[in-house]
Motif scaffolding. Structure first.
Motif, PDB file in Angstrom:
ATOM      1  N   GLY A 149     -41.771 -42.550  -0.179  1.00 24.17           N
ATOM      2  CA  GLY A 149     -41.414 -42.821  -1.564  1.00 24.17           C
ATOM      3  C   GLY A 149     -42.348 -43.829  -2.201  1.00 24.17           C
ATOM      4  N   ASN A 150     -42.703 -44.865  -1.435  1.00 22.92           N
ATOM      5  CA  ASN A 150     -43.638 -45.869  -1.956  1.00 22.92           C
ATOM      6  C   ASN A 150     -44.979 -45.258  -2.325  1.00 22.92           C
ATOM      7  OD1 ASN A 150     -41.687 -47.795  -1.403  1.00 22.92           O
ATOM      8  ND2 ASN A 150     -42.597 -48.391   0.548  1.00 22.92           N
ATOM      9  N   ALA A 151     -45.471 -44.381  -1.452  1.00 19.73           N
ATOM     10  CA  ALA A 151     -46.780 -43.772  -1.692  1.00 19.73           C
ATOM     11  C   ALA A 151     -46.746 -42.876  -2.924  1.00 19.73           C
ATOM     12  CB  ALA A 151     -47.220 -42.987  -0.463  1.00 19.73           C
ATOM     13  N   TYR A 152     -45.666 -42.111  -3.073  1.00 21.35           N
ATOM     14  CA  TYR A 152     -45.550 -41.275  -4.275  1.00 21.35           C
ATOM     15  C   TYR A 152     -45.394 -42.146  -5.525  1.00 21.35           C
ATOM     16  CZ  TYR A 152     -45.437 -36.800  -1.850  1.00 21.35           C
ATOM     17  OH  TYR A 152     -45.791 -35.677  -1.123  1.00 21.35           O
ATOM     18  N   GLY A 156     -47.539 -42.527  -9.135  1.00 18.79           N
ATOM     19  CA  GLY A 156     -46.808 -42.348 -10.390  1.00 18.79           C
ATOM     20  C   GLY A 156     -45.879 -41.151 -10.386  1.00 18.79           C
ATOM     21  N   GLN A 157     -45.611 -40.602  -9.217  1.00 24.16           N
ATOM     22  CA  GLN A 157     -44.722 -39.435  -9.109  1.00 24.16           C
ATOM     23  C   GLN A 157     -43.308 -39.937  -8.795  1.00 24.16           C
ATOM     24  OE1 GLN A 157     -46.348 -36.312  -6.588  1.00 24.16           O
ATOM     25  NE2 GLN A 157     -48.439 -36.826  -7.194  1.00 24.16           N
ATOM     26  N   TRP A 158     -42.639 -40.423  -9.828  1.00 28.55           N
ATOM     27  CA  TRP A 158     -41.384 -41.148  -9.636  1.00 28.55           C
ATOM     28  C   TRP A 158     -40.239 -40.255  -9.190  1.00 28.55           C
ATOM     29  CZ3 TRP A 158     -41.945 -46.050  -8.990  1.00 28.55           C
ATOM     30  CH2 TRP A 158     -43.066 -46.661  -9.559  1.00 28.55           C
ATOM     31  N   ASP A 159     -40.177 -39.032  -9.666  1.00 28.28           N
ATOM     32  CA  ASP A 159     -39.100 -38.139  -9.244  1.00 28.28           C
ATOM     33  C   ASP A 159     -39.179 -37.858  -7.744  1.00 28.28           C
ATOM     34  OD1 ASP A 159     -38.112 -38.031 -11.797  1.00 28.28           O
ATOM     35  OD2 ASP A 159     -39.019 -36.084 -12.281  1.00 28.28           O
ATOM     36  N   THR A 160     -40.392 -37.644  -7.256  1.00 26.64           N
ATOM     37  CA  THR A 160     -40.568 -37.404  -5.819  1.00 26.64           C
ATOM     38  C   THR A 160     -40.276 -38.672  -5.035  1.00 26.64           C
ATOM     39  OG1 THR A 160     -42.275 -35.774  -6.332  1.00 26.64           O
ATOM     40  CG2 THR A 160     -42.156 -36.541  -4.065  1.00 26.64           C
ATOM     41  N   LEU A 184     -35.153 -49.423  -8.359  1.00 26.74           N
ATOM     42  CA  LEU A 184     -36.346 -49.725  -9.153  1.00 26.74           C
ATOM     43  C   LEU A 184     -36.971 -48.454  -9.722  1.00 26.74           C
ATOM     44  CD1 LEU A 184     -38.041 -52.418  -6.869  1.00 26.74           C
ATOM     45  CD2 LEU A 184     -36.817 -52.821  -9.011  1.00 26.74           C
ATOM     46  N   ALA A 185     -36.999 -47.401  -8.902  1.00 28.82           N
ATOM     47  CA  ALA A 185     -37.570 -46.130  -9.365  1.00 28.82           C
ATOM     48  C   ALA A 185     -36.706 -45.515 -10.462  1.00 28.82           C
ATOM     49  CB  ALA A 185     -37.714 -45.166  -8.192  1.00 28.82           C
ATOM     50  N   LEU A 186     -35.391 -45.661 -10.345  1.00 28.64           N
ATOM     51  CA  LEU A 186     -34.504 -45.189 -11.413  1.00 28.64           C
ATOM     52  C   LEU A 186     -34.823 -45.907 -12.720  1.00 28.64           C
ATOM     53  CD1 LEU A 186     -30.973 -44.964  -9.731  1.00 28.64           C
ATOM     54  CD2 LEU A 186     -32.365 -43.057 -10.543  1.00 28.64           C
ATOM     55  N   ASN A 251     -48.741 -56.656  -7.838  1.00 29.47           N
ATOM     56  CA  ASN A 251     -49.781 -56.172  -6.938  1.00 29.47           C
ATOM     57  C   ASN A 251     -49.452 -56.293  -5.456  1.00 29.47           C
ATOM     58  OD1 ASN A 251     -51.714 -55.527  -9.042  1.00 29.47           O
ATOM     59  ND2 ASN A 251     -51.878 -57.731  -9.354  1.00 29.47           N
ATOM     60  N   THR A 252     -48.517 -57.162  -5.113  1.00 29.73           N
ATOM     61  CA  THR A 252     -48.148 -57.300  -3.709  1.00 29.73           C
ATOM     62  C   THR A 252     -46.823 -56.611  -3.435  1.00 29.73           C
ATOM     63  OG1 THR A 252     -49.346 -59.382  -3.568  1.00 29.73           O
ATOM     64  CG2 THR A 252     -47.744 -58.933  -1.837  1.00 29.73           C
ATOM     65  N   ARG A 253     -45.791 -57.019  -4.162  1.00 27.60           N
ATOM     66  CA  ARG A 253     -44.503 -56.339  -4.012  1.00 27.60           C
ATOM     67  C   ARG A 253     -44.553 -54.945  -4.600  1.00 27.60           C
ATOM     68  NH1 ARG A 253     -41.098 -53.290  -3.504  1.00 27.60           N
ATOM     69  NH2 ARG A 253     -38.827 -53.583  -3.583  1.00 27.60           N
ATOM     70  N   ARG A 254     -45.382 -54.774  -5.618  1.00 30.15           N
ATOM     71  CA  ARG A 254     -45.611 -53.477  -6.260  1.00 30.15           C
ATOM     72  C   ARG A 254     -44.352 -52.890  -6.885  1.00 30.15           C
ATOM     73  NH1 ARG A 254     -47.692 -50.207  -1.854  1.00 30.15           N
ATOM     74  NH2 ARG A 254     -46.912 -48.538  -3.136  1.00 30.15           N
ATOM     75  N   TRP A 255     -43.755 -53.676  -7.775  1.00 31.67           N
ATOM     76  CA  TRP A 255     -42.673 -53.143  -8.592  1.00 31.67           C
ATOM     77  C   TRP A 255     -43.230 -52.090  -9.553  1.00 31.67           C
ATOM     78  CZ3 TRP A 255     -39.126 -57.507 -10.952  1.00 31.67           C
ATOM     79  CH2 TRP A 255     -38.229 -57.942  -9.977  1.00 31.67           C
ATOM     80  N   PRO A 256     -42.379 -51.170 -10.014  1.00 27.43           N
ATOM     81  CA  PRO A 256     -42.808 -50.208 -11.041  1.00 27.43           C
ATOM     82  C   PRO A 256     -43.196 -50.920 -12.336  1.00 27.43           C
ATOM     83  CG  PRO A 256     -40.750 -49.509 -10.009  1.00 27.43           C
ATOM     84  CD  PRO A 256     -41.007 -50.920  -9.553  1.00 27.43           C
ATOM     85  N   PRO A 257     -44.082 -50.317 -13.121  1.00 25.73           N
ATOM     86  CA  PRO A 257     -44.582 -50.973 -14.332  1.00 25.73           C
ATOM     87  C   PRO A 257     -43.491 -51.419 -15.299  1.00 25.73           C
ATOM     88  CG  PRO A 257     -45.932 -49.071 -13.809  1.00 25.73           C
ATOM     89  CD  PRO A 257     -44.780 -49.042 -12.850  1.00 25.73           C
ATOM     90  N   SER A 258     -42.478 -50.590 -15.527  1.00 28.19           N
ATOM     91  CA  SER A 258     -41.444 -50.964 -16.490  1.00 28.19           C
ATOM     92  C   SER A 258     -40.630 -52.148 -15.992  1.00 28.19           C
ATOM     93  CB  SER A 258     -40.528 -49.775 -16.782  1.00 28.19           C
ATOM     94  OG  SER A 258     -39.847 -49.363 -15.610  1.00 28.19           O
TER      95      SER A 258
END
Length: 270
Positions: A149-152, A156-160, A184-186, A251-258
């Motif tokens: 999931g992290n890699a997707y 930017g493939q959030w649904d996957t 976070l992805a939601l 850049n480290t924790r890598r939260w989604p942009p929003s």
């Protein structure tokens, strides 16, 4: 340490961080002396201690000495790779994981750890291939689904990404980071109400989980629930002040942009 988003790259923890094999994965050659065995046990203990203390430079030195003693042991190579990931020495870490896999092609930890390092290098497709290989061996590996999931998410493939976080959570309901990543992805996908609901549920169960409390603070602030947002933030600062550093979060924790954007707005108005 490593949060195997963990472990995407984070000096942690988490996680994040990555379990280290407690012993040698293969028998040592018969010509190894008792003194070498004793030294190996001592070095292994020192490596674990250094890792637990967050001294990854020293841990790497101990693993290197162990490699000199037992160069055909895949677990040692993989563990040195972990110590290098924790220092953000990602290219060197990948080389260690490559060697571990060369010695024992079906050693899943090495693939999982290499995938984490590849994520840090932005090599998303290569990381996905490693996680998918693990799942071809063990379709019930929750960590592999989480990291997939992290890699997707990196692509930017959030649904996957959401699909894989859900699979990880279904396999391991107490895997808190998979649930956090799902929330976070939601949020990134625009399902704000459901994201907040999930964050609140996680915080009820894991009161000292700073990642989710920080995200919940930002999300609630954006949603107009200012008092509850500030209450959660007080707990965050007491647990992990790194969430005040947007660069670390992005850049480290890598939260989604929003989610990063929501936190930035919260911090500016705090």
């Amino acid at each position: 340490m490593v949060w195997r988003w963990l472990v995407s790259i984070v000096a942690i923890v988490l996680i994040a961080l990555t379990p280290i094999s407690p012993g040698l994965a293969q028998p040592a050659p018969s010509d190894v002396t008792d003194a070498q065995f004793a030294l190996g046990d001592k070095l292994r203990t020192q490596a674990f201690t250094a890792t637990n203390e967050g001294n990854f430079v020293k841990a790497e030195q101990y693993w290197t000495q162990l490699i000199e003693l037992f160069p055909q042991n895949p677990a040692i190579w993989s563990n040195r790779g972990n110590s290098r990931v924790s220092q953000n020495k990602l290219t060197e870490a990948v080389a260690d994981f490559d060697k571990s896999i060369e010695l024992l092609p079906n050693y899943p930890d090495a693939y999982l750890n290499r995938g984490t390092a590849l994520e840090g290098l932005g090599e998303w497709d290569a990381a996905i291939a490693d996680y998918q290989y693990i799942l071809s061996i063990d379709p019930k590996d929750a960590m592999a689904y989480n990291n997939l999931g992290n890699a997707y998410a990196g692509l930017g493939q959030w649904d996957t990404a959401i699909e894989n976080y859900l699979k990880a959570s279904a396999i391991a309901p107490d895997f808190a980071f998979a649930r956090a990543n799902y929330a976070l992805a939601l949020y990134q996908s625009g399902d704000i109400a459901e994201a907040i609901r999930n964050m609140k549920n996680i915080v009820r169960k894991y009161r000292d989980f700073p990642d989710v409390r920080a995200a919940l603070s930002a999300a609630l602030w954006q949603d107009g629930q200012r008092g509850e947002a500030e209450s959660n933030w007080v707990a965050v600062i007491g647990l992990d002040s790194r969430y005040k550093d947007l660069n670390w979060v992005k850049n480290t924790r890598r939260w989604p942009p929003s989610m990063v954007s929501a936190l930035e707005k919260f911090l500016k108005l705090e």
